[in-house]
Design a protein around this motif. Structure first.
Motif, short mmCIF file in Angstrom:
data_model
loop_
_atom_site.label_atom_id
_atom_site.label_comp_id
_atom_site.label_asym_id
_atom_site.label_seq_id
_atom_site.Cartn_x
_atom_site.Cartn_y
_atom_site.Cartn_z
N ALA A 10 -145.06 -20.60 11.69
CA ALA A 10 -145.56 -19.15 11.47
C ALA A 10 -146.89 -19.01 11.58
CB ALA A 10 -144.85 -18.45 10.08
N PRO A 11 -147.59 -17.80 11.78
CA PRO A 11 -149.11 -17.94 11.67
C PRO A 11 -149.77 -18.00 10.48
CG PRO A 11 -148.04 -15.92 13.12
CD PRO A 11 -147.07 -16.69 12.16
N ARG A 12 -150.90 -18.19 10.29
CA ARG A 12 -151.59 -18.15 9.12
C ARG A 12 -151.29 -19.36 8.03
NH1 ARG A 12 -154.28 -12.52 7.58
NH2 ARG A 12 -153.71 -11.27 9.43
N ALA A 13 -150.79 -20.43 8.60
CA ALA A 13 -150.51 -21.46 8.00
C ALA A 13 -151.81 -21.90 6.97
CB ALA A 13 -150.22 -22.77 8.73
N LEU A 14 -152.97 -21.80 7.43
CA LEU A 14 -153.97 -22.50 6.68
C LEU A 14 -154.50 -21.42 5.29
CD1 LEU A 14 -156.46 -23.87 9.41
CD2 LEU A 14 -154.65 -24.96 7.85
N ARG A 15 -153.65 -20.53 5.22
CA ARG A 15 -153.80 -19.72 3.92
C ARG A 15 -153.31 -20.76 2.87
NH1 ARG A 15 -150.48 -14.22 3.64
NH2 ARG A 15 -150.84 -14.43 5.90
N ASP A 16 -152.33 -21.64 3.16
CA ASP A 16 -151.90 -22.60 2.21
C ASP A 16 -152.85 -23.78 1.61
OD1 ASP A 16 -150.63 -24.66 0.83
OD2 ASP A 16 -148.63 -24.59 2.17
N PRO A 17 -153.34 -23.56 0.59
CA PRO A 17 -154.27 -24.58 0.06
C PRO A 17 -153.94 -26.08 0.54
CG PRO A 17 -154.08 -23.15 -1.64
CD PRO A 17 -152.99 -23.00 -0.49
N ASP A 18 -152.75 -26.36 0.24
CA ASP A 18 -152.43 -27.87 0.59
C ASP A 18 -152.53 -28.31 2.06
OD1 ASP A 18 -151.70 -28.14 -2.00
OD2 ASP A 18 -149.69 -27.83 -1.98
N GLN A 19 -152.12 -27.32 3.00
CA GLN A 19 -152.21 -27.47 4.34
C GLN A 19 -153.33 -27.57 4.74
OE1 GLN A 19 -151.29 -28.38 7.95
NE2 GLN A 19 -149.38 -27.73 6.95
N LEU A 20 -154.16 -26.59 4.26
CA LEU A 20 -155.94 -26.65 4.54
C LEU A 20 -156.41 -28.05 4.23
CD1 LEU A 20 -158.51 -25.62 5.64
CD2 LEU A 20 -158.79 -24.37 3.58
N ARG A 23 -155.66 -30.88 6.72
CA ARG A 23 -156.28 -30.69 7.84
C ARG A 23 -157.46 -31.14 7.64
NH1 ARG A 23 -154.00 -26.32 11.31
NH2 ARG A 23 -151.83 -26.24 10.94
N LEU A 24 -158.22 -30.69 6.72
CA LEU A 24 -159.72 -31.11 6.35
C LEU A 24 -159.94 -32.59 6.29
CD1 LEU A 24 -160.84 -28.18 4.32
CD2 LEU A 24 -161.63 -28.59 6.61
N ASP A 25 -158.83 -33.27 5.58
CA ASP A 25 -158.83 -34.74 5.33
C ASP A 25 -158.72 -35.44 6.72
OD1 ASP A 25 -159.12 -34.43 2.65
OD2 ASP A 25 -156.93 -34.78 2.49
N ALA A 26 -158.10 -34.61 7.65
CA ALA A 26 -157.80 -35.33 8.95
C ALA A 26 -158.73 -35.08 10.11
CB ALA A 26 -156.51 -34.91 9.59
N VAL A 27 -159.73 -34.33 9.74
CA VAL A 27 -160.78 -33.84 10.93
C VAL A 27 -161.44 -35.10 11.52
CG1 VAL A 27 -160.92 -31.49 10.31
CG2 VAL A 27 -162.48 -32.98 9.18
N ARG A 28 -161.96 -36.08 10.57
CA ARG A 28 -162.76 -37.10 10.90
C ARG A 28 -161.87 -38.56 11.16
NH1 ARG A 28 -167.85 -36.89 10.11
NH2 ARG A 28 -167.64 -38.56 11.80
N GLY A 89 -163.84 -18.97 5.42
CA GLY A 89 -162.32 -19.33 5.46
C GLY A 89 -162.18 -20.81 5.46
N SER A 90 -161.46 -21.41 6.60
CA SER A 90 -161.09 -22.82 6.58
C SER A 90 -161.99 -23.90 6.93
CB SER A 90 -159.89 -22.94 7.59
OG SER A 90 -160.42 -22.59 8.72
N GLY A 91 -162.91 -23.51 7.79
CA GLY A 91 -163.94 -24.45 8.33
C GLY A 91 -163.65 -25.04 9.55
N ILE A 92 -162.39 -24.57 10.13
CA ILE A 92 -161.91 -25.20 11.39
C ILE A 92 -161.40 -23.98 12.62
CG2 ILE A 92 -159.78 -26.26 12.24
CD1 ILE A 92 -159.30 -27.40 9.37
N ILE A 93 -161.67 -24.28 13.69
CA ILE A 93 -161.30 -23.45 14.81
C ILE A 93 -159.99 -23.60 14.96
CG2 ILE A 93 -161.55 -22.87 17.34
CD1 ILE A 93 -164.02 -21.93 15.34
N SER A 94 -158.86 -22.74 14.43
CA SER A 94 -157.67 -23.06 14.64
C SER A 94 -156.81 -21.36 14.53
CB SER A 94 -157.09 -23.71 13.44
OG SER A 94 -155.62 -23.66 13.22
N ILE A 95 -155.79 -21.53 15.65
CA ILE A 95 -154.85 -20.56 15.80
C ILE A 95 -154.04 -20.53 14.54
CG2 ILE A 95 -154.73 -20.65 18.10
CD1 ILE A 95 -151.71 -21.76 17.72
N ASP A 96 -154.09 -21.21 13.22
CA ASP A 96 -153.50 -21.12 12.13
C ASP A 96 -154.35 -20.48 11.08
OD1 ASP A 96 -150.86 -22.35 12.79
OD2 ASP A 96 -151.87 -24.22 12.77
#
Length: 222
Positions: A10-20, A23-28, A89-96
């Motif tokens: 579903a949209p807006r997944a990165l409003r979930d702090p755990d999901q965000l 993602r941030l842990d994986a960017v590098r 927001g997230s710090g990521i360019i994302s459709i989520d």
């Protein structure tokens, strides 16, 4: 974490702090985006402007992208808290991301049958424009300045087949890039997927959907 673990339902997944956080842990570390995000870190150093360039999304196709969706410049909801913006927001360019433009992108992509795992979202100007309170649109000078940086990104996207510049500013930026570098890809311009555009132009949503369906058809036929 596997790439499939980032797949949103579903949209807006990165409003979930755990999901965000995941993602941030994986960017590098995620191999699909690590070269791109190494480039982001390098660009930040070259610009000397801290967190002004967001990360690429580990949930996307990264360097394996077959389709690239270009908007004009990062919005506030794609900027991390370190950037000091009022509505960061997230710090990521994302459709989520947790905003309506991202939600529109998520929904239209799903309706068109374009897997996010084959796509990448970015901006013709990769750094944030504006103040802590208000975003600004890129002008001709910023668009021209950004073209070589877009070229550096394009050089890493060796599987790219389709580019969708969304909105007039993104189309102007892509046209400037095309004039200078002549990439061999299909170009499918369309509207910016913002709620403001949808409110002022009722036909825009359907027209964007038709463009994304054409992109999906081109990728399936390849």
């Amino acid at each position: 974490m596997s790439h499939d673990a980032f797949r949103s339902t579903a949209p807006r997944a990165l409003r979930d702090p755990d999901q965000l956080r995941a993602r941030l842990d994986a960017v590098r570390t995620d191999p699909v985006v690590r070269p791109l995000n190494d480039w982001v870190e390098n660009l930040r150093a070259r610009l000397g402007d801290g967190e002004s360039v967001p990360w690429f999304d580990p949930a996307s196709a990264g360097v394996g992208a077959r389709s690239l969706f270009l908007l004009e410049a990062p919005g506030q909801k794609s900027m991390g808290a370190e950037a000091g913006l009022r509505r960061a927001g997230s710090g990521i360019i994302s459709i989520d991301n947790d905003d309506m433009t991202a939600q529109n992108c998520w929904t239209l992509r799903a309706e068109a049958g374009l897997p996010y795992q084959e796509s990448l979202h970015w901006n013709v100007v990769p750094w944030y424009l504006g103040t802590a309170d208000r975003i600004a649109a890129p002008g001709k000078t910023e668009i021209e300045r950004a073209a070589p940086f877009l070229h550096e990104v394009m050089a890493m996207l060796t599987s790219l087949e389709v580019v969708v510049p969304m909105g007039r500013k993104a189309q102007a930026g892509w046209a400037a890039y095309q004039k200078r570098y002549a990439p061999k890809v299909h170009t499918l311009p369309t509207w910016h997927p913002s709620p403001r555009v949808f409110a002022s132009r009722p036909a825009a949503r359907q027209e964007i959907l038709e463009v994304l369906q054409e992109a999906a058809h081109l990728l399936r036929a390849a």
